[in-house]
Motif scaffolding. Structure first.
Motif, short mmCIF file in Angstrom:
data_model
loop_
_atom_site.label_atom_id
_atom_site.label_comp_id
_atom_site.label_asym_id
_atom_site.label_seq_id
_atom_site.Cartn_x
_atom_site.Cartn_y
_atom_site.Cartn_z
N ARG A 1 96.33 2.13 13.89
CA ARG A 1 97.86 1.57 15.11
C ARG A 1 98.05 3.44 15.38
N ARG A 2 98.34 3.59 13.65
CA ARG A 2 99.27 4.99 13.70
C ARG A 2 98.23 6.24 14.46
N ASN A 3 97.67 6.65 14.21
CA ASN A 3 96.24 7.34 14.62
C ASN A 3 95.86 7.15 16.50
N ILE A 4 95.72 5.88 16.23
CA ILE A 4 95.49 5.38 17.62
C ILE A 4 96.55 6.40 18.95
N LYS A 5 97.87 5.25 18.83
CA LYS A 5 99.13 6.59 19.00
C LYS A 5 98.77 7.77 19.49
N THR A 6 98.39 8.11 18.30
CA THR A 6 98.84 10.41 18.01
C THR A 6 97.22 10.61 19.31
N HIS A 7 96.24 9.38 18.98
CA HIS A 7 95.78 10.58 19.68
C HIS A 7 95.30 9.97 20.66
N ALA A 8 96.28 9.09 21.41
CA ALA A 8 96.68 9.17 23.25
C ALA A 8 97.84 9.72 23.63
N GLN A 9 98.42 10.30 23.12
CA GLN A 9 99.08 10.59 23.70
C GLN A 9 98.72 12.35 23.39
N LYS A 10 97.75 12.76 22.47
CA LYS A 10 96.86 14.38 22.45
C LYS A 10 96.00 14.38 24.07
N ALA B 1 95.21 15.95 28.79
CA ALA B 1 94.55 15.72 30.49
C ALA B 1 95.83 15.93 31.49
N ILE B 2 96.41 16.26 31.10
CA ILE B 2 97.98 16.44 32.39
C ILE B 2 97.80 18.26 32.53
N ILE B 3 97.06 18.77 30.36
CA ILE B 3 97.48 20.34 31.05
C ILE B 3 95.83 20.73 31.95
N ALA B 4 94.84 19.65 31.78
CA ALA B 4 93.85 20.46 32.47
C ALA B 4 94.39 19.70 34.23
N TYR B 5 94.31 19.04 34.23
CA TYR B 5 95.23 18.69 35.69
C TYR B 5 95.98 20.28 36.21
N LEU B 6 96.63 20.09 35.50
CA LEU B 6 97.99 21.32 36.56
C LEU B 6 96.99 22.31 36.16
N SER B 7 96.14 22.58 35.13
CA SER B 7 95.64 23.60 35.61
C SER B 7 94.11 24.18 36.50
N ALA B 8 93.90 22.91 36.67
CA ALA B 8 92.29 23.31 37.65
C ALA B 8 92.94 22.52 38.92
N LEU B 9 94.22 22.90 39.01
CA LEU B 9 94.81 22.81 40.74
C LEU B 9 94.70 23.41 41.27
N ILE B 10 95.01 24.87 41.04
CA ILE B 10 94.67 25.85 42.31
C ILE B 10 92.92 26.74 42.35
N PRO B 11 92.31 26.39 40.76
CA PRO B 11 91.19 26.41 41.07
C PRO B 11 90.18 25.19 42.20
N ALA B 12 90.37 24.12 41.92
CA ALA B 12 89.51 23.50 42.70
C ALA B 12 90.46 23.50 43.67
N ASN B 13 90.96 23.08 44.30
CA ASN B 13 92.09 23.27 45.40
C ASN B 13 90.91 24.94 46.47
N TYR B 14 91.03 25.44 46.01
CA TYR B 14 90.17 27.13 46.05
C TYR B 14 88.56 27.06 47.17
#
Length: 358
Positions: free
Chosen positions: A29-38, A43-56
């Motif tokens: 329970r503790r680790n799944i919650k921590t892992h899910a947060q990570k 995923a958010i960091i990857a999405y934001l990082s991909a916005l400009i190059p993917a659109n280009y």
């Protein structure tokens, strides 16, 4: 043995047996919650990082714009709006594919119940947003100088630049080419056709001679002296080579190799660079002509809308650019190209056709 203590003993043993499982449950329970947060954070960091190059990248590939032309890609991405940008550039091409598929289905079945949905989706992802506008019924495109861009060697070193999706401004039937005639100054106006593979095959291996009026295209002769404006020059090419030959060509709007006629209504006075660029199939009018021929050879059952519109500034007699629009029947080609009537190292007087070395 005390039989009354037996249940308590069993209970203790049962608790000991379950203890490892409870520990595992709490650990999970503790680790799944921590892992899910990570995972979510990553995923958010990857999405934001991909916005400009993917659109280009997708903005260039989906709209047939060279990836080495950031200014045009930025213009195209901007035209498709925020929803398409937030979808990593996937919304526009996917909705375009769905739209083409539903149109094919409706054409085949005679039913029409997807139109409103696909039109709404296309609007949402900016597929119906014009990147460029038409100034009048002759499809003179409104660019930075009343219908044309100045030639820039850094953005169009081979004298042709993809600028947007095609504008289909003329009704044409498969296998035919229409010519717009001459305006009140005697200038060629436009030519458009729906090119077939048979037209390309019939034109292969030979070239039809120019008509008797080919020398009457505006700018071929100087209107002041009545003499030819042509002469031999040497021009530096983008690939490090040089061209030595005549300054001007009688340049077809719709190429001879695509079935275009060698008559005045289909010809303009074009620099050698406007006509063929570096003569490598990647520049000048030869750029779109090569794409058109290759497409029809590889897709003989399809057709290709092809139009070419010379753009003149005010009363000048030689066009500054030619706008070429191409759209295939299967939608795989959908592009507008600006071809520059310029020549490196020389200055042209577009009012007379005279030129001089810089």
């Amino acid at each position: 043995m005390n039989l009354f203590r037996l249940p308590q003993t069993i209970k203790r043993l049962f608790r000991k047996f379950l203890h490892p499982f409870k520990s595992v449950k709490n650990f999970a329970r503790r680790n799944i919650k921590t892992h899910a947060q990570k995972v979510v954070s990553a995923a958010i960091i990857a999405y934001l990082s991909a916005l400009i190059p993917a659109n280009y990248i997708l903005g260039g590939l989906a709209n047939n714009v060279s990836l080495s032309n950031p200014a045009q890609i930025i213009q195209t991405v901007s035209a498709h709006g925020l929803p398409n940008f937030l979808s990593l550039g996937l919304g526009s091409p996917i909705s375009g594919v769905i739209d083409n598929a539903t149109k094919g289905f409706e054409s085949f079945t005679g039913l029409d119940f997807f139109g409103g949905i696909t039109s709404g989706v296309n609007d949402f992802f900016g597929n119906n947003n014009p990147v460029r506008t038409n100034e009048d019924n002759n499809a003179i495109h409104t660019l930075e100088n009343d219908g044309f861009d100045d030639w820039n060697e850094s953005t169009a070193p081979n004298y042709a630049m993809e600028i947007s999706r095609a504008s289909v401004d003329h009704d044409t039937n498969a296998g035919t080419i229409n010519y717009g005639g001459l305006d009140n100054l005697g200038r060629t106006t436009w030519a458009a056709g729906r090119i077939t593979y048979q037209m390309v095959a019939d034109s292969a291996g030979w070239r039809e001679k120019f008509g008797a009026d080919a020398d009457e295209i505006t700018g071929w002769k100087n209107p002041t002296t009545g003499k030819s404006n042509n002469g031999k020059v040497t021009v530096e090419l983008y690939n490090g080579k040089t061209y030595t030959g005549y300054f001007y060509n009688r340049s077809h709007l719709v190429a001879d190799s695509l079935g275009g006629a060698p008559k005045r209504e289909n010809l303009v006075t074009g620099t050698r660079m406007q006509n063929v660029g570096a003569n490598d199939g990647k520049g000048g009018m030869a750029y779109t002509e090569t794409i058109a021929r290759d497409y029809l050879k590889n897709n003989p059952n399809q057709t290709l809308y092809y139009s070419a519109t010379p753009v003149y500034y005010q009363n000048e007699i030689i066009p500054r650019v030619v706008i070429v629009d191409m759209k295939s029947s299967d939608g795989s080609i959908d592009m507008e190209v600006e071809v520059f009537n310029s020549q490196k190292g020389y200055t042209i007087d577009y009012t007379t056709g005279a030129w001089s070395k810089n």
